[in-house]
Design an enzyme around this catalytic site. Structure first.
Site, PDB file in Angstrom:
ATOM      1  N   HIS A 159      35.647  13.100 -23.674  1.00 21.79           N
ATOM      2  CA  HIS A 159      36.521  12.758 -24.751  1.00 21.79           C
ATOM      3  C   HIS A 159      36.416  13.917 -25.857  1.00 21.79           C
ATOM      4  CE1 HIS A 159      38.112  10.648 -28.107  1.00 21.79           C
ATOM      5  NE2 HIS A 159      38.155   9.580 -27.504  1.00 21.79           N
ATOM      6  N   GLU A 215      41.451  15.205 -23.592  1.00 24.82           N
ATOM      7  CA  GLU A 215      40.403  14.725 -23.142  1.00 24.82           C
ATOM      8  C   GLU A 215      40.619  14.710 -21.380  1.00 24.82           C
ATOM      9  OE1 GLU A 215      40.087  10.640 -24.571  1.00 24.82           O
ATOM     10  OE2 GLU A 215      40.780  11.423 -26.427  1.00 24.82           O
TER      11      GLU A 215
HETATM   12  O1  LIG Z   1      37.250   4.624 -31.358  1.00 26.09           O
HETATM   13  P1  LIG Z   1      36.876   4.947 -29.921  1.00 26.09           P
HETATM   14  O2  LIG Z   1      36.251   3.841 -29.237  1.00 26.09           O
HETATM   15  O3  LIG Z   1      35.824   6.156 -30.035  1.00 26.09           O
HETATM   16  O4  LIG Z   1      38.114   5.501 -29.447  1.00 26.09           O
HETATM   17  C1  LIG Z   1      38.736   6.503 -29.972  1.00 26.09           C
HETATM   18  C2  LIG Z   1      39.969   6.946 -29.082  1.00 26.09           C
HETATM   19  O5  LIG Z   1      39.745   7.036 -27.805  1.00 26.09           O
HETATM   20  C3  LIG Z   1      40.868   7.539 -27.191  1.00 26.09           C
HETATM   21  O6  LIG Z   1      41.604   8.830 -27.255  1.00 26.09           O
HETATM   22  C4  LIG Z   1      41.848   6.272 -26.726  1.00 26.09           C
HETATM   23  O7  LIG Z   1      43.012   6.913 -26.085  1.00 26.09           O
HETATM   24  C5  LIG Z   1      42.188   6.044 -28.137  1.00 26.09           C
HETATM   25  O8  LIG Z   1      43.026   5.029 -28.126  1.00 26.09           O
HETATM   26  C6  LIG Z   1      40.891   5.527 -29.044  1.00 26.09           C
HETATM   27  O9  LIG Z   1      41.451   5.205 -30.291  1.00 26.09           O
END
Ligand SMILES: O=P(O)(O)OC[C@H]1O[C@H](O)[C@H](O)[C@@H](O)[C@@H]1O
EC number: 5.1.3.15
Length: 277
Positions: free
Chosen positions: A146, A249
């Site tokens: 990510h 990601e």
């Molecule tokens: O807030 P987190 O659990 O770290 O996730 C952060 C982000 O991760 C990814 O990019 C998902 O596609 C998003 O939907 C999410 O908001």
């Protein structure tokens, strides 16, 4: 929290925390930070660090029964080997950790980060995942690296390499289409591009910099910028920071899950390289 620093022969550096095997910095040999970490990030386990490269495993997002993005990013790894330019960290959840995560299977996850240069003399960062099923039953995995990149200004950024069809995570994964051409940003973007080419680019016109992301074993790509409203809703992200970051990601997301058989290993990696234009 314990962190390891690695350094390439040309002077690039990276910092990796044992918590989550979470990379929080990659500074090129010309001294530019390439990775975004929020100034409001919380460096306290089990919270995942906001920014850097959270390792999402054994689940990406909500694509399964576990908590969002799995529990590797909330767990502490141990350093298993290290050289000047490379480090490998491993995580074998304890029975208590498995119970807490509501995951029934033993596994080992190894995350390696190696700095180097490619044949064009560009700085490279290679990050590998190697998961081994250590239980006696198969289990399903999805995953992502990510990666939060720091950018000059989100309106100066284009992502190239993906086509214009995606699953829109702002609309319950609805199949959607955008104008053909590079991805640009003028509002919230949370998309899964399914089965993309393995070379993607973040073109930052403001910084006159292109980062190429080469991925293996991670068929999909997630593109995320929370924009203003979601930024305000995150306690560990400053209200204006969405203007200076983008997540690209490499993922095994909608193309997954993969069923990992007992003793089977799964490998995946991304290689990032940076060029100034
Ligand atoms: O807030 P987190 O659990 O770290 O996730 C952060 C982000 O991760 C990814 O990019 C998902 O596609 C998003 O939907 C999410 O908001």
């Amino acid at each position: 929290m314990e962190a390891v620093t690695v350094k390439s022969q040309t002077g690039a550096t990276a910092q990796i925390y044992t918590h989550g095997a979470h990379l929080t910095s990659w500074i090129s040999s010309s001294g530019e930070e390439l990775i975004f970490v929020s100034k409001k990030a919380i460096f306290k386990p089990p919270k995942a660090i906001r920014g850097g490269i959270p390792v999402c495993f054994p689940q990406f997002g909500k694509l399964g029964p576990l908590g969002q993005h799995g529990f590797a990013r909330n767990s502490t790894f141990t350093v298993s080997s290290q050289t000047d330019c490379s480090v490998t960290l491993k995580f074998r959840p304890t029975p208590e950790q498995l119970e807490e995560a509501k995951f029934a299977h033993r596994f080992e996850l190894a995350v390696s980060v190696t700095l180097g240069t490619n044949d064009r003399g560009e700085d490279t960062l290679t990050q590998t995942l190697e998961a081994t099923n250590m239980s006696d039953a198969a289990f399903d995995i999805t995953a992502a690296l990510h990666t939060y990149f720091t950018v000059s200004s989100i309106d100066q950024v284009q992502i190239t390499g993906v086509d214009n069809k995606f699953l829109d995570n702002t609309q319950d994964m609805k199949e959607s289409t955008s104008e053909p051409g590079p991805v640009t940003f003028s509002g919230e973007v949370d998309r899964i591009y399914v089965k993309t080419p393995d070379n993607l680019q973040i073109v930052d016109k403001g910084k006159r910099r292109t980062i190429t992301l080469h991925k293996e074993g991670l068929p999909d790509a997630v593109v995320w910028n929370p924009w203003a409203e979601k930024a305000k809703a995150m306690a560990d992200f400053d209200d204006e920071e969405y203007k200076g970051m983008v997540c690209l990601e490499p993922a095994l997301a909608a193309s997954g899950p993969i069923s990992l058989q007992p003793q089977q290993q799964w490998h995946a990696q991304q290689v990032l390289s940076v060029s100034n234009t």
